[in-house]
Design a protein around this motif. Structure first.
Motif, PDB file in Angstrom:
ATOM      1  N   LYS A 273      -8.933   9.421 -29.253  1.00  0.00           N
ATOM      2  CA  LYS A 273      -9.105   8.323 -29.934  1.00  0.00           C
ATOM      3  C   LYS A 273     -10.316   8.451 -30.866  1.00  0.00           C
ATOM      4  CE  LYS A 273      -7.683   4.865 -27.563  1.00  0.00           C
ATOM      5  NZ  LYS A 273      -7.639   3.701 -26.577  1.00  0.00           N
TER       6      LYS A 273
ATOM      7  N   LYS B 294     -10.709  10.237 -19.743  1.00  0.00           N
ATOM      8  CA  LYS B 294     -11.657  10.659 -20.751  1.00  0.00           C
ATOM      9  C   LYS B 294     -10.936  11.509 -21.650  1.00  0.00           C
ATOM     10  CE  LYS B 294     -15.268  11.258 -17.090  1.00  0.00           C
ATOM     11  NZ  LYS B 294     -16.532  10.591 -17.747  1.00  0.00           N
TER      12      LYS B 294
ATOM     13  N   LYS C 129      -9.841   8.859 -24.479  1.00  0.00           N
ATOM     14  CA  LYS C 129     -10.890   8.521 -25.348  1.00  0.00           C
ATOM     15  C   LYS C 129     -11.207   9.549 -26.053  1.00  0.00           C
ATOM     16  CE  LYS C 129     -15.625   7.147 -24.871  1.00  0.00           C
ATOM     17  NZ  LYS C 129     -16.891   6.847 -24.000  1.00  0.00           N
TER      18      LYS C 129
END
Length: 199
Positions: free
Chosen positions: A191, A185, A188
């Motif tokens: 990103k 998580k 992510k």
């Protein structure tokens, strides 16, 4: 004329002082396990502090064990104190909806029960309106391919979770749960929201 100017200057100074006095606001989100939620939001620029806790139930001062039964009605939530001059409530909502699955009722991954429900506890009428607008847009555009079931409710008494739940990922990053569930998580988040992260 001079008196009017002085009065106007005094009013401007008072308004500025009020604006500066309100440097922080609160946001409260439930999106599954609060260990994951905390690790995400404490990395955002403008977030001053985060507290893991329980909200939305009928029992005062519940314990983790009581909440885990699902009988108290509480959700695991994160209470966020943030600077709206640095990060907006809209930005927080975007991170909230993109960091969990808001289409699963009372479930996030392997975590199942009402305590893991997707919920926004709003603190102001403006927060309520923004959350409802965002949710409606997600459903209108079918963003997830399924209906968003996130509950949007007025803030209720918030109970801080036990000390060992606070700052969990930062203290226990090498634990299997942290590596297998929370770290992806965080990856992510880095990103998608790189520009919003603290250095």
């Amino acid at each position: 004329m001079r008196r009017i100017i002085l009065i106007l200057l005094a009013v401007l100074a008072l308004n500025q002082a009020n604006a500066q006095g309100k440097k922080t606001e609160k946001a409260t989100f439930g999106m599954g396990c609060f260990w994951c939620t905390e690790a995400i939001f404490q990395r955002l620029k403008g977030v001053i502090s985060v507290k893991s806790g329980y909200e939305g139930g009928k029992l005062s001062n519940p314990t983790y064990e009581e909440v885990c039964t699902g009988a108290t009605g509480h959700a695991e939530v994160l209470e966020i104190t943030y600077n709206p001059m640095v990060i907006s409530y809209d930005d927080l909502l975007e991170v909230f909806w993109k960091s969990h699955d808001p289409t699963t009722l009372n479930r996030q991954g392997a975590d199942s029960g009402t305590q893991y429900r997707s919920v926004v506890f709003y603190h102001t009428a403006e927060q309520k309106a923004l959350a409802e607008k965002y949710k409606a847009e997600l459903n209108k555009t079918n963003a997830y391919g399924k209906k968003v079931v996130t509950a949007i409710e007025a803030a209720k008494p918030f109970y801080v979770a036990e000390n060992y739940h606070q700052n969990y990922f930062n203290k226990n990053g090498s634990e299997p749960y942290c590596r297998l569930v929370i770290q992806p998580k965080i990856d992510k988040l880095e990103k998608i929201f790189k520009a919003k992260l603290k250095k």
